[in-house]
Design a protein around this motif. Structure first.
Motif: not given
Length: 361
Positions: A211-223, A279-289
């Motif tokens: 991603a860094v080498g190609n100018g993309y923004e990477l998002r890791f998502i918890e399964q 990093v989207i931690g929907a399971v371990t770091r929920p952002f529901c609020d």
């Protein structure tokens, strides 16, 4: 978006009741056209599933043989879809549209749908999440039609592993699609990656280097527990903290300054910037609020949460001759009843009957 103080019960910090639990009883819904809920959140981001069909068979999403696809007469027509989107933008305060699937590039007339949305006033921000198959030949047309931004799903850079995960040998097509999207000016161009233990968890650093080498923004998502097989196990999920620990073996990460707002991703600058990783931690770091999303399925059902077990049928109103304001009221009522959180950690958590491919990301 920052939650609005409506004088209502607040979502408890650090916890979330499940979508099947009864929300805290509060006052009557305030007289506002916006999509407010009982916890002060306001939905301004509409996620729209264009189809439940997909041309990949990712192991964490569906079985090898695929699923029973939605009958054509149940799916919203282009005209019906555009009408509901128009109601959302002009009557309900929606400002962002994200088109998803299944695989949205399989939807015939996609460019016409995008153009109609781009012509709305006020003009919404328009984005799309795709697996990248077929993107190479369509990226320029999508941008011309009004698409602003694009997310491409990519879980591995290894051809054999890509075939193992997706059950299709199409990695070259995805990479070509990314290149075409960049050339078409669809920026920022983001990559969505899901890491799985024993499958591709060892590629966190490689994916960020790419991603860094190609100018993309990477998002890791918890399964998340949204697979059709209902086989999700927390033990197989690579957590947000594990992802960050892995990345720090090769990169210096610093939390990005400023308010996160309703954005699902925690952002980190890489090696001093300007490149960022999320990093989207929907399971371990929920952002529901802070959630500001409302969802529309390809068959016209409103979902107040990705993990909701109930839906509100707007298709039946459309086809029954309801006016725009009647549809808007039904949508407002659906969102007013939104539960405080997804409740994955609750003992009585029930995974939605619909898989991710039918709900939309």
């Amino acid at each position: 978006m920052t939650a609005v103080d409506l004088g209502m019960p607040r979502l408890p910090t650090g916890g979330a009741a499940g979508p099947t639990s009864t929300p805290v009883v509060g006052p009557a819904r305030p007289d506002t056209p916006e999509l407010v809920d009982q916890f002060g959140r306001v939905a301004t981001d509409l996620r729209i599933s264009l189809t439940d069909r997909c041309n990949l068979r990712c192991t964490y999403c569906m079985p090898a043989e695929g699923l029973d696809w939605m009958p054509g007469d149940e799916r919203l027509s282009d005209r019906e879809l555009i009408r509901l989107i128009t109601v959302a933008v002009t009557r309900l305060g929606v400002r962002e549209l994200r088109f998803t699937g299944g695989e949205p590039l399989l939807r015939r007339g996609l460019e016409d749908i995008l153009a109609a949305c781009a012509a709305l006033l006020p003009r919404p921000d328009i984005s799309l999440t795709t697996n990248g198959i077929g993107l190479e030949r369509r990226a320029a047309g999508l941008a011309e039609a009004g698409l602003d931004r694009l997310n491409v799903s990519l879980d591995t850079l290894r051809r054999e592993r890509f075939q193992e995960i997706t059950r299709r040998d199409r990695l070259a097509d995805v990479l070509a699609g990314l290149t075409a999207a960049k050339a078409a000016g669809l920026a920022p161009l983001k990559i969505n990656s899901v890491l799985m233990r024993g499958v591709n968890a060892d590629e966190a650093v490689d994916l960020l280097e790419f991603a860094v080498g190609n100018g993309y923004e990477l998002r890791f998502i918890e399964q998340m527990p949204l697979d059709a097989q209902h086989g999700w196990k927390r033990a197989g999920m690579v957590s947000a903290q594990e992802i960050l620990d892995s990345l720090r073996t090769a990169f210096a990460l610093r939390p990005e300054a400023g308010e996160r707002g309703a954005a699902p991703a925690e952002l980190w600058t890489v090696d001093g910037g300007p490149v960022r990783v999320g990093v989207i931690g929907a399971v371990t770091r929920p952002f529901c609020d802070r959630c500001d999303r409302t969802r529309l399925t390809a068959d016209g059902q409103v979902r107040s949460c990705l993990f909701a077990t109930g839906e509100t049928d707007l298709r039946v109103l459309l086809r029954g001759g309801a006016g725009d304001e009647e549809i808007a009221r039904a949508w407002r009522d659906a969102m007013w009843a939104k539960a405080p959180g997804h409740g994955i950690d609750d003992p009585d958590f029930v995974q939605p009957h619909r898989p991710m491919s039918a709900i939309g990301g």
